[in-house]
Design a protein around this motif. Structure first.
Motif, short mmCIF file in Angstrom:
data_model
loop_
_atom_site.label_atom_id
_atom_site.label_comp_id
_atom_site.label_asym_id
_atom_site.label_seq_id
_atom_site.Cartn_x
_atom_site.Cartn_y
_atom_site.Cartn_z
N LEU A 1 -30.55 13.28 -9.72
CA LEU A 1 -29.45 13.35 -10.67
C LEU A 1 -29.88 12.80 -12.03
O LEU A 1 -29.55 13.37 -13.07
CB LEU A 1 -28.23 12.59 -10.15
N SER B 1 -31.47 6.27 -3.64
CA SER B 1 -31.66 7.47 -2.82
C SER B 1 -32.36 8.53 -3.65
O SER B 1 -32.45 8.41 -4.88
CB SER B 1 -30.31 8.01 -2.35
N ARG C 1 -22.41 6.73 -8.95
CA ARG C 1 -23.64 7.07 -8.22
C ARG C 1 -23.25 7.92 -7.02
O ARG C 1 -22.15 7.80 -6.48
CB ARG C 1 -24.37 5.80 -7.78
N TYR C 2 -24.18 8.76 -6.63
CA TYR C 2 -23.91 9.72 -5.55
C TYR C 2 -25.04 9.69 -4.53
O TYR C 2 -26.19 9.48 -4.87
CB TYR C 2 -23.80 11.14 -6.12
N ARG C 3 -24.69 9.90 -3.27
CA ARG C 3 -25.69 10.14 -2.24
C ARG C 3 -25.03 10.92 -1.12
O ARG C 3 -23.80 10.97 -1.03
CB ARG C 3 -26.34 8.85 -1.73
N SER C 4 -25.85 11.51 -0.27
CA SER C 4 -25.30 12.32 0.82
C SER C 4 -25.08 11.45 2.06
O SER C 4 -25.60 10.33 2.16
CB SER C 4 -26.24 13.47 1.16
N ASP D 1 -26.88 1.14 3.57
CA ASP D 1 -26.42 0.13 2.61
C ASP D 1 -24.94 -0.12 2.88
O ASP D 1 -24.13 0.79 2.71
CB ASP D 1 -26.65 0.66 1.19
N ARG E 1 -25.05 18.58 -1.11
CA ARG E 1 -26.17 17.79 -1.63
C ARG E 1 -27.20 18.57 -2.47
O ARG E 1 -27.83 17.97 -3.37
CB ARG E 1 -26.86 17.07 -0.46
N GLU F 1 -28.43 10.69 3.61
CA GLU F 1 -29.19 9.67 2.88
C GLU F 1 -28.64 8.28 3.18
O GLU F 1 -29.40 7.33 3.39
CB GLU F 1 -29.12 9.95 1.36
N ALA G 1 -31.12 11.31 -4.22
CA ALA G 1 -30.06 11.88 -5.06
C ALA G 1 -29.97 11.13 -6.39
O ALA G 1 -29.78 11.76 -7.44
CB ALA G 1 -28.71 11.82 -4.34
N ASP G 2 -30.11 9.80 -6.36
CA ASP G 2 -30.09 9.01 -7.61
C ASP G 2 -31.15 9.54 -8.58
O ASP G 2 -30.89 9.72 -9.77
CB ASP G 2 -30.39 7.54 -7.32
N THR H 1 -30.21 -0.38 -3.46
CA THR H 1 -30.93 0.69 -2.77
C THR H 1 -30.80 1.99 -3.54
O THR H 1 -29.74 2.31 -4.07
CB THR H 1 -30.39 0.92 -1.34
N LEU I 1 -30.44 4.92 4.64
CA LEU I 1 -30.52 3.71 3.82
C LEU I 1 -29.67 2.56 4.37
O LEU I 1 -29.98 1.40 4.15
CB LEU I 1 -30.10 4.02 2.38
#
Lengths: 105, 130
Positions: free
Chosen positions: B96, B90, A89-92, A101, A57, A95, B92-93, B88, A99
């Protein structure tokens, strides 16, 4: 069924490509989810949602990783050849745990 | 976070328009020219370049890929950030998006006078004939 200017999109081929990329990047990627739809220009699109492991991350690492995964996914899933607009799109993992989702689970 | 993504997109949008308009010799007409740029046309021109150069080996082509890819990816993200409140976001969004815009600025500064970059600017405004 998804149709683009290039014809009917082979969804099974895309599913198989995504699973392959998920496996190839396993040390850094927890999972890849995706959905089909239209982008804001009304063009057929595929939206990739990539959950990376927390160790991947830090932003300097994630920038490089995101570029490699995005290009690999486009090549393996042949999105350009299918005339399918691909978005990423990316997230850890952490995260996503916060969230919650469902689209990313 | 939504505002940050929107700003990252508009930073690249204005960078490209400003450089394109500088090619117009009559300075008093540049503000009118700037208003003729269309988000959709610019996205399409960027997508074509990103597709063309994603596997390029030349440095200028790779730098242009960075700019064009950032433009059309961020345009979609900006649209979702501004108009889809169920989406939603984050950290990171946001990180980035900001880093993608920063990278696009850096890449653009390295190639802005090259022919490949000038052709891209032209394509942002004018549709090329097949």
């Amino acid at each position: 069924m998804i149709f683009t200017a290039a014809g009917r999109v082979n969804e099974a081929e895309i599913e198989s490509a995504v699973r392959k990329v998920e496996k190839d990047f396993e040390p850094e990627v927890d999972r890849i989810r995706y959905s089909f739809g239209e982008d804001h220009l009304d063009a057929p699109a595929v939206f990739f949602r990539i959950v990376v492991r927390d160790e991947a991350r830090p932003i300097t690492h994630l920038m490089d990783l995101a570029q490699r995964i995005s290009i690999t996914l486009m090549n393996e899933a042949r999105t350009d050849e299918n005339d399918l607009h691909a978005y990423f799109r990316y997230r850890s993992v952490s995260e996503q745990q916060q969230l919650r989702d469902p689209a990313w689970d | 976070m939504r505002r940050a993504i929107s700003t990252a997109y508009y930073a690249i949008f204005h960078l490209l328009i400003e450089d394109a308009c500088c090619n117009w010799t009559r300075a008093e007409q540049r503000s009118k020219l700037a208003r003729m740029f269309d988000h959709g046309r610019m996205a399409e021109a960027s997508r074509v370049r990103a597709k063309e150069f994603k596997s390029a080996t030349g440095s200028a082509e790779l730098l242009l890929y960075t700019v064009a890819d950032a433009f059309w990816q961020l345009q979609e993200q900006r649209h979702a950030a501004d108009y889809d409140l169920s989406n939603t976001l984050s950290t990171a969004d946001v990180e980035l998006a900001i880093n993608q815009a920063t990278g696009a600025f850096r890449s653009w500064n390295a190639i802005r006078t090259e022919q490949i970059a000038q052709d891209y600017l032209f394509a942002l405004l004018f549709r090329e004939r097949a």
